[in-house]
Write a protein that holds these residues in place. Structure first.
Motif, PDB file in Angstrom:
ATOM      1  N   PRO A 158      54.422  82.345  78.310  1.00 13.36           N
ATOM      2  CA  PRO A 158      53.993  83.034  77.079  1.00 13.36           C
ATOM      3  C   PRO A 158      55.194  83.516  76.266  1.00 13.36           C
ATOM      4  CG  PRO A 158      53.822  84.536  78.919  1.00 13.36           C
ATOM      5  CD  PRO A 158      54.291  83.215  79.484  1.00 13.36           C
ATOM      6  N   PHE A 159      54.963  83.773  74.977  1.00 10.62           N
ATOM      7  CA  PHE A 159      56.002  84.368  74.140  1.00 10.62           C
ATOM      8  C   PHE A 159      56.184  85.834  74.549  1.00 10.62           C
ATOM      9  CE2 PHE A 159      54.508  80.816  71.600  1.00 10.62           C
ATOM     10  CZ  PHE A 159      55.697  80.283  71.113  1.00 10.62           C
ATOM     11  N   GLY A 160      57.416  86.326  74.401  1.00 12.03           N
ATOM     12  CA  GLY A 160      57.687  87.733  74.697  1.00 12.03           C
ATOM     13  C   GLY A 160      58.437  87.956  75.988  1.00 12.03           C
ATOM     14  N   ILE A 161      58.525  86.933  76.848  1.00 15.06           N
ATOM     15  CA  ILE A 161      59.298  87.063  78.090  1.00 15.06           C
ATOM     16  C   ILE A 161      60.784  86.882  77.763  1.00 15.06           C
ATOM     17  CG2 ILE A 161      59.738  86.024  80.345  1.00 15.06           C
ATOM     18  CD1 ILE A 161      56.834  85.312  80.527  1.00 15.06           C
ATOM     19  N   ILE A 162      61.613  87.810  78.224  1.00 14.85           N
ATOM     20  CA  ILE A 162      63.025  87.834  77.843  1.00 14.85           C
ATOM     21  C   ILE A 162      63.739  86.541  78.206  1.00 14.85           C
ATOM     22  CG2 ILE A 162      65.233  88.988  78.268  1.00 14.85           C
ATOM     23  CD1 ILE A 162      63.724  91.583  78.595  1.00 14.85           C
ATOM     24  N   SER A 163      63.448  85.993  79.364  1.00 13.35           N
ATOM     25  CA  SER A 163      64.166  84.803  79.826  1.00 13.35           C
ATOM     26  C   SER A 163      63.595  83.503  79.278  1.00 13.35           C
ATOM     27  CB  SER A 163      64.143  84.749  81.358  1.00 13.35           C
ATOM     28  OG  SER A 163      62.792  84.697  81.817  1.00 13.35           O
ATOM     29  N   ALA A 164      62.497  83.577  78.504  1.00 13.88           N
ATOM     30  CA  ALA A 164      61.814  82.351  78.062  1.00 13.88           C
ATOM     31  C   ALA A 164      62.703  81.468  77.207  1.00 13.88           C
ATOM     32  CB  ALA A 164      60.545  82.731  77.297  1.00 13.88           C
ATOM     33  N   GLN A 165      63.450  82.047  76.246  1.00 15.35           N
ATOM     34  CA  GLN A 165      64.282  81.233  75.365  1.00 15.35           C
ATOM     35  C   GLN A 165      65.376  80.524  76.143  1.00 15.35           C
ATOM     36  OE1 GLN A 165      65.648  83.094  71.776  1.00 15.35           O
ATOM     37  NE2 GLN A 165      67.253  81.591  71.433  1.00 15.35           N
ATOM     38  N   GLU A 166      65.998  81.229  77.088  1.00 16.21           N
ATOM     39  CA  GLU A 166      67.065  80.613  77.873  1.00 16.21           C
ATOM     40  C   GLU A 166      66.546  79.452  78.694  1.00 16.21           C
ATOM     41  OE1 GLU A 166      70.316  81.849  81.356  1.00 16.21           O
ATOM     42  OE2 GLU A 166      68.989  83.363  80.463  1.00 16.21           O
ATOM     43  N   VAL A 167      65.359  79.628  79.322  1.00 17.55           N
ATOM     44  CA  VAL A 167      64.765  78.561  80.128  1.00 17.55           C
ATOM     45  C   VAL A 167      64.376  77.377  79.238  1.00 17.55           C
ATOM     46  CG1 VAL A 167      62.802  77.945  81.597  1.00 17.55           C
ATOM     47  CG2 VAL A 167      63.938  80.157  81.884  1.00 17.55           C
ATOM     48  N   PHE A 168      63.783  77.688  78.067  1.00 12.25           N
ATOM     49  CA  PHE A 168      63.363  76.634  77.143  1.00 12.25           C
ATOM     50  C   PHE A 168      64.557  75.845  76.624  1.00 12.25           C
ATOM     51  CE2 PHE A 168      62.182  75.295  72.776  1.00 12.25           C
ATOM     52  CZ  PHE A 168      61.153  74.421  73.099  1.00 12.25           C
ATOM     53  N   GLN A 169      65.658  76.560  76.318  1.00 10.87           N
ATOM     54  CA  GLN A 169      66.854  75.905  75.793  1.00 10.87           C
ATOM     55  C   GLN A 169      67.461  74.961  76.829  1.00 10.87           C
ATOM     56  OE1 GLN A 169      69.501  78.708  74.002  1.00 10.87           O
ATOM     57  NE2 GLN A 169      70.848  77.153  73.144  1.00 10.87           N
ATOM     58  N   LYS A 170      67.340  75.292  78.093  1.00  8.71           N
ATOM     59  CA  LYS A 170      67.847  74.413  79.147  1.00  8.71           C
ATOM     60  C   LYS A 170      66.890  73.247  79.399  1.00  8.71           C
ATOM     61  CE  LYS A 170      70.484  77.892  81.731  1.00  8.71           C
ATOM     62  NZ  LYS A 170      70.593  78.629  83.022  1.00  8.71           N
ATOM     63  N   ARG A 171      65.601  73.502  79.235  1.00  5.37           N
ATOM     64  CA  ARG A 171      64.602  72.490  79.538  1.00  5.37           C
ATOM     65  C   ARG A 171      64.580  71.358  78.513  1.00  5.37           C
ATOM     66  NH1 ARG A 171      60.087  72.804  82.789  1.00  5.37           N
ATOM     67  NH2 ARG A 171      61.384  74.301  83.921  1.00  5.37           N
TER      68      ARG A 171
END
Length: 379
Positions: free
Chosen positions: A44-57
């Motif tokens: 979901p949006f709003g999780i602090i680590s989401a952007q970092e994980v998405f950028q790596k994925r």
């Protein structure tokens, strides 16, 4: 990519949702609704680590494809020929379908000879600076603190490859980041107070009452200020100087600088007031010269221009009668005014001239009040 001639850019739609959560993480993303509790199966949006994980994925999904670059949710496709570009684009679209990644049609661009990507313009003739970034730098306001200096330098450095001798050009700006450099805030706090109820604390007791009076009853030197702040919803409240140490210090030791715009408006207002005084230019010049010759009014004029003492006991005896009306006094072109009435020098002589005629005493006194103020007559 250096020899690319054709470009496309795709924008991932709700990309976070395409990153699945394991069962343990799904339970941590549980949310409550009127129909029961549910949990996310995707990030979901709003999780602090989401952007970092998405950028790596994202690179992991497309790194094996030729002519493809990724930056967070942007996918760049390029090719040296139109045919090569189309092959690369088809491969990317097939991969998006495979990983169930949807795209934002409105933000995507297809088969262009130039395209903007991560702050640069990619063209068939090479990489160029983004015009939007250049315009932002040209129209950027002058820095008012070290943070704004850092923002300016960060934007400029991003386009540094296009600027010869960048270090030399930015040296004066970088010097502003030194510890010994202090910025003086010139903002007027408009963005903080406009449209809100504001309480203004002042150690100047008479100002509290002046602000409540009609604008016409304020002295000319305050009328311009009151006109300019009419758009604000404010209340002036008296507070002793002991409780306002910093503002009191700043008011008694102001910086030796002026606001050019404020000075322009004040000068215009002074001209307006002086042009509407109920006397001819010859008479006003006569009053001005007489004021210079009057020892009492000369003392009063200097006090008005340089500031009244904090305590009544420190006021010279000759001008002590003016203490209670000091906030109604102003000086325009060498003439002292009480509100919009002239303070008459050599009063006995002047009053004799005014009373010389055939009107009755009351009529003469009434006419005098429109032209002149005499502290003895009004006391």
């Amino acid at each position: 990519m250096a020899i690319a001639k054709w470009f496309s850019k795709l924008d991932a739609n709700h990309g976070y949702w395409r990153i699945p959560l394991d069962e343990e993480s799904q339970l941590l993303a549980t949310f409550n609704t009127p129909f029961g509790r549910y949990c996310y199966t995707g990030t979901p949006f709003g999780i602090i680590s989401a952007q970092e994980v998405f950028q790596k994925r994202m690179p992991q999904h497309f790194d094996d494809l030729e002519g493809v670059e990724t930056d967070i949710d942007n996918i760049l496709i390029h090719g040296t020929t139109e045919e090569e570009h189309d092959q690369h684009l088809e491969s990317v679209l097939e991969r998006c379908e495979k990983i169930n990644l949807t795209l934002n049609k409105e933000k995507s661009e297809f088969k262009s000879r130039e395209i903007t990507y991560v702050g640069h313009k990619l063209t068939e003739n090479g990489v160029k600076p983004d015009e939007a970034k250049v315009k932002a730098i040209n129209e950027m306001e002058a820095p008012t603190d070290k943070k704004s200096v850092e923002r300016l330098l960060g934007t400029v450095n991003y386009l540094g490859k296009f600027i010869p001798n960048l270090a030399t050009i930015t040296k004066p700006i970088r010097s502003l980041l030194k510890k010994e450099i202090e910025f003086q805030c010139l903002d007027r706090f408009h963005q903080y107070v406009y449209g809100k109820e504001v309480i203004v604390e002042s150690d100047h007791k008479p100002l509290e009452m002046i602000a409540k009076k009609s604008l016409a009853l304020a002295p000319p030197r305050l009328q311009r200020l009151l006109l300019r702040i009419q758009k604000y919803n404010y209340t002036i409240v008296y507070k002793s100087a002991k409780e306002m140490a910093l503002p009191d210090m700043l008011s008694k030791a102001p910086l030796p600088e002026t606001d050019e715009e404020m000075e322009k408006y004040i000068n215009l207002h002074v001209h307006l007031v002086s042009s509407t005084l109920p006397a001819s230019e010859f008479k006003l010049q006569e009053i001005k010269e007489a004021t210079k010759s009057d020892r009492e009014l000369r003392t009063l004029l200097n006090i008005i221009l340089n500031g009244w003492p904090d305590q009544r006991e420190r006021v010279p005896l000759s001008v002590l009668p003016y203490w209670n009306i000091r906030d109604e006094l102003s000086v325009i072109d060498g003439i002292i005014l009480k509100l919009d009435r002239i303070v008459v020098p050599m009063r006995k002589e002047m009053l004799q001239r005014i009373h010389h005629g055939h009107m009755g005493i009351e009529a003469k006194s009434s006419g005098c009040s429109l032209l002149a103020f005499d502290e003895q007559a009004d006391s």
